[in-house]
Design a protein around this motif. Structure first.
Motif, PDB file in Angstrom:
ATOM      1  N   ARG A  69       0.838  -1.206   0.000  1.00 20.23           N
ATOM      2  CA  ARG A  69       0.000   0.000   0.000  1.00 20.23           C
ATOM      3  C   ARG A  69       0.875   1.259   0.000  1.00 20.23           C
ATOM      4  O   ARG A  69       0.575   2.236  -0.689  1.00 20.23           O
ATOM      5  CB  ARG A  69      -0.921  -0.029   1.223  1.00 20.23           C
ATOM      6  CG  ARG A  69      -2.030   1.015   1.200  1.00 20.23           C
ATOM      7  CD  ARG A  69      -2.868   0.881   2.461  1.00 20.23           C
ATOM      8  NE  ARG A  69      -4.019   1.767   2.452  1.00 20.23           N
ATOM      9  CZ  ARG A  69      -5.266   1.407   2.168  1.00 20.23           C
ATOM     10  NH1 ARG A  69      -5.517   0.146   1.832  1.00 20.23           N
ATOM     11  NH2 ARG A  69      -6.249   2.275   2.210  1.00 20.23           N
ATOM     12  N   LEU A  70       1.949   1.227   0.766  1.00 16.96           N
ATOM     13  CA  LEU A  70       2.862   2.376   0.793  1.00 16.96           C
ATOM     14  C   LEU A  70       3.488   2.615  -0.575  1.00 16.96           C
ATOM     15  O   LEU A  70       3.692   3.760  -0.991  1.00 16.96           O
ATOM     16  CB  LEU A  70       3.960   2.146   1.836  1.00 16.96           C
ATOM     17  CG  LEU A  70       3.541   2.310   3.296  1.00 16.96           C
ATOM     18  CD1 LEU A  70       4.639   1.831   4.232  1.00 16.96           C
ATOM     19  CD2 LEU A  70       3.203   3.774   3.586  1.00 16.96           C
ATOM     20  N   ARG A  71       3.798   1.538  -1.288  1.00 18.35           N
ATOM     21  CA  ARG A  71       4.372   1.689  -2.624  1.00 18.35           C
ATOM     22  C   ARG A  71       3.353   2.279  -3.598  1.00 18.35           C
ATOM     23  O   ARG A  71       3.700   3.070  -4.473  1.00 18.35           O
ATOM     24  CB  ARG A  71       4.888   0.340  -3.117  1.00 18.35           C
ATOM     25  CG  ARG A  71       6.167  -0.092  -2.387  1.00 18.35           C
ATOM     26  CD  ARG A  71       6.580  -1.500  -2.700  1.00 18.35           C
ATOM     27  NE  ARG A  71       7.835  -1.826  -2.030  1.00 18.35           N
ATOM     28  CZ  ARG A  71       8.286  -3.065  -1.816  1.00 18.35           C
ATOM     29  NH1 ARG A  71       7.536  -4.105  -2.209  1.00 18.35           N
ATOM     30  NH2 ARG A  71       9.438  -3.269  -1.219  1.00 18.35           N
ATOM     31  N   VAL A  72       2.086   1.885  -3.432  1.00 20.16           N
ATOM     32  CA  VAL A  72       1.030   2.469  -4.260  1.00 20.16           C
ATOM     33  C   VAL A  72       0.914   3.964  -3.976  1.00 20.16           C
ATOM     34  O   VAL A  72       0.818   4.786  -4.895  1.00 20.16           O
ATOM     35  CB  VAL A  72      -0.315   1.768  -3.999  1.00 20.16           C
ATOM     36  CG1 VAL A  72      -1.455   2.526  -4.660  1.00 20.16           C
ATOM     37  CG2 VAL A  72      -0.270   0.344  -4.527  1.00 20.16           C
ATOM     38  N   ILE A  73       0.934   4.329  -2.703  1.00 20.50           N
ATOM     39  CA  ILE A  73       0.842   5.740  -2.324  1.00 20.50           C
ATOM     40  C   ILE A  73       1.989   6.525  -2.954  1.00 20.50           C
ATOM     41  O   ILE A  73       1.796   7.610  -3.510  1.00 20.50           O
ATOM     42  CB  ILE A  73       0.840   5.899  -0.790  1.00 20.50           C
ATOM     43  CG1 ILE A  73      -0.437   5.313  -0.200  1.00 20.50           C
ATOM     44  CG2 ILE A  73       0.988   7.365  -0.392  1.00 20.50           C
ATOM     45  CD1 ILE A  73      -0.439   5.221   1.327  1.00 20.50           C
ATOM     46  N   GLY A  74       3.202   5.955  -2.882  1.00 23.78           N
ATOM     47  CA  GLY A  74       4.358   6.617  -3.479  1.00 23.78           C
ATOM     48  C   GLY A  74       4.199   6.810  -4.974  1.00 23.78           C
ATOM     49  O   GLY A  74       4.503   7.874  -5.520  1.00 23.78           O
ATOM     50  N   ASN A  75       3.693   5.774  -5.653  1.00 22.73           N
ATOM     51  CA  ASN A  75       3.495   5.864  -7.103  1.00 22.73           C
ATOM     52  C   ASN A  75       2.450   6.925  -7.454  1.00 22.73           C
ATOM     53  O   ASN A  75       2.616   7.688  -8.406  1.00 22.73           O
ATOM     54  CB  ASN A  75       3.047   4.504  -7.653  1.00 22.73           C
ATOM     55  CG  ASN A  75       4.196   3.529  -7.776  1.00 22.73           C
ATOM     56  OD1 ASN A  75       5.323   3.915  -8.050  1.00 22.73           O
ATOM     57  ND2 ASN A  75       3.924   2.251  -7.553  1.00 22.73           N
ATOM     58  N   LEU A  76       1.364   6.966  -6.688  1.00 19.93           N
ATOM     59  CA  LEU A  76       0.314   7.936  -6.963  1.00 19.93           C
ATOM     60  C   LEU A  76       0.785   9.358  -6.680  1.00 19.93           C
ATOM     61  O   LEU A  76       0.412  10.298  -7.388  1.00 19.93           O
ATOM     62  CB  LEU A  76      -0.934   7.611  -6.154  1.00 19.93           C
ATOM     63  CG  LEU A  76      -1.679   6.339  -6.575  1.00 19.93           C
ATOM     64  CD1 LEU A  76      -2.806   6.021  -5.605  1.00 19.93           C
ATOM     65  CD2 LEU A  76      -2.213   6.456  -7.981  1.00 19.93           C
ATOM     66  N   LEU A  77       1.622   9.534  -5.658  1.00 21.69           N
ATOM     67  CA  LEU A  77       2.195  10.852  -5.396  1.00 21.69           C
ATOM     68  C   LEU A  77       3.059  11.299  -6.569  1.00 21.69           C
ATOM     69  O   LEU A  77       3.047  12.465  -6.967  1.00 21.69           O
ATOM     70  CB  LEU A  77       3.023  10.831  -4.104  1.00 21.69           C
ATOM     71  CG  LEU A  77       2.233  10.795  -2.794  1.00 21.69           C
ATOM     72  CD1 LEU A  77       3.170  10.578  -1.612  1.00 21.69           C
ATOM     73  CD2 LEU A  77       1.440  12.094  -2.603  1.00 21.69           C
ATOM     74  N   GLU A  78       3.818  10.358  -7.138  1.00 23.14           N
ATOM     75  CA  GLU A  78       4.652  10.673  -8.297  1.00 23.14           C
ATOM     76  C   GLU A  78       3.800  11.074  -9.499  1.00 23.14           C
ATOM     77  O   GLU A  78       4.222  11.872 -10.337  1.00 23.14           O
ATOM     78  CB  GLU A  78       5.524   9.478  -8.673  1.00 23.14           C
ATOM     79  CG  GLU A  78       6.672   9.233  -7.714  1.00 23.14           C
ATOM     80  CD  GLU A  78       7.569   8.101  -8.183  1.00 23.14           C
ATOM     81  OE1 GLU A  78       7.347   7.590  -9.310  1.00 23.14           O
ATOM     82  OE2 GLU A  78       8.489   7.735  -7.433  1.00 23.14           O
ATOM     83  N   ARG A  79       2.595  10.539  -9.583  1.00 24.43           N
ATOM     84  CA  ARG A  79       1.688  10.869 -10.698  1.00 24.43           C
ATOM     85  C   ARG A  79       0.995  12.207 -10.490  1.00 24.43           C
ATOM     86  O   ARG A  79       0.236  12.652 -11.347  1.00 24.43           O
ATOM     87  CB  ARG A  79       0.627   9.771 -10.839  1.00 24.43           C
ATOM     88  CG  ARG A  79       1.188   8.434 -11.314  1.00 24.43           C
ATOM     89  CD  ARG A  79       0.221   7.297 -11.008  1.00 24.43           C
ATOM     90  NE  ARG A  79      -1.020   7.398 -11.750  1.00 24.43           N
ATOM     91  CZ  ARG A  79      -1.298   6.683 -12.838  1.00 24.43           C
ATOM     92  NH1 ARG A  79      -0.414   5.832 -13.304  1.00 24.43           N
ATOM     93  NH2 ARG A  79      -2.449   6.815 -13.454  1.00 24.43           N
ATOM     94  N   GLY A  80       1.247  12.849  -9.343  1.00 25.82           N
ATOM     95  CA  GLY A  80       0.687  14.173  -9.106  1.00 25.82           C
ATOM     96  C   GLY A  80      -0.570  14.190  -8.255  1.00 25.82           C
ATOM     97  O   GLY A  80      -1.197  15.242  -8.098  1.00 25.82           O
TER      98      GLY A  80
END
Length: 272
Positions: A69-80
């Motif tokens: 879940r943390l990795r998903v959050i990181g990816n979504l943050l990178e997407r803006g």
């Protein structure tokens, strides 16, 4: 930027009790594995982005689900995405929605409605574009309107197209302060137009739908509908403004030439 893994990983993030024999982490171990500070993990928990850990006495134990879940959050943050937006996306997924479908809808709604190219120059170069017009008050007004951002001695204008049009209008003889004043009034007008369109779309397209009950196919259909509405809204505003300008310019030309005709009319000529 890691776009696709955000969606792929989302298929593995459903909170669940740690399976027997599965790896578990204390908070500092989870922070190290996820490459984020411990204080960030605590903040995510406060914002309901991260489920609470399994408790074993006073020790909190986190599972592989938490790490994914943390990795998903990181990816979504990178997407803006904002943290609030991410929370809503994860909530939608937990209600059974395909995150890819949710992201598709979110992308359609939030992607820019026009592709503008910013342009950066020095303050001296900006002054050369508007000789004698770039004084502190004008710069402050342009910043307040969001036209420019200043970083040291560098100025970034948000749109090369708008900058070019402003230069053309000023060189035609309209003072820069007048152009900025018109821009401020125009912004209020287009804000009102946007409000009207959004109100109508929410009422007749989005409003009747219950987000918690939407199936993935309905999300996809809604995405397609909004994508179809989008160019129509843009065209309506563009065509409407063009027609209004044509009408107003024609009125002004008629007024000017009508006045000239009256001035040069033969005194003996009977009045119409």
């Amino acid at each position: 930027m890691r776009d696709e893994p955000a969606v792929d990983a989302a298929a593995e993030i459903h909170p669940a009790a740690a399976a027997e024999g599965a790896r578990e982490y204390r908070i500092n171990e989870l922070a190290e594995a996820a490459e984020v500070p411990v204080r960030t993990l605590r903040y995510y928990q406060e914002r309901k982005l991260l489920p609470p850990p399994r408790r074993e006495g006073r020790i909190g134990l986190y599972s592989e689900d938490h790490l994914a879940r943390l990795r998903v959050i990181g990816n979504l943050l990178e997407r803006g995405h904002t943290l609030e937006g991410i929370r809503e996306l994860l909530s939608a997924w937990e209600q059974g929605h395909d995150v890819a479908a949710v992201l598709g809808l979110e992308k359609t709604v939030t992607e820019p409605w026009s592709t503008e190219t910013p342009v950066t120059m020095s303050l001296d170069e900006l002054a050369e574009l508007f000789p004698g017009e770039v004084h502190p008050e004008a710069v402050e007004q342009a910043v307040a309107l969001g036209h420019i951002e200043i970083h040291g001695d560098q100025v970034t204008h948000w749109s090369s197209r708008q900058l070019e049009s402003t230069v053309a209008i000023v060189r035609a003889g309209v003072p820069l302060t007048e152009v900025l004043a018109i821009s401020e009034r125009l912004q209020r007008s287009v804000d009102e137009l946007a409000d009207m369109f959004v109100t109508v779309i929410m009422k007749h397209v989005v409003g009747p739908l219950n987000a918690s009950d939407l199936a993935d196919q309905e999300l996809t259909d809604l995405t397609d509908t909004l994508a179809q509405i989008r160019p129509g809204a843009e065209l309506a505003v563009e065509a409407g403004f063009a027609k209004a300008m044509e009408r107003r310019v024609r009125q002004e030309i008629d007024r000017v030439f009508g006045g000239l005709a009256a001035t040069h009319r033969d005194p003996e000529e009977p009045q119409a």
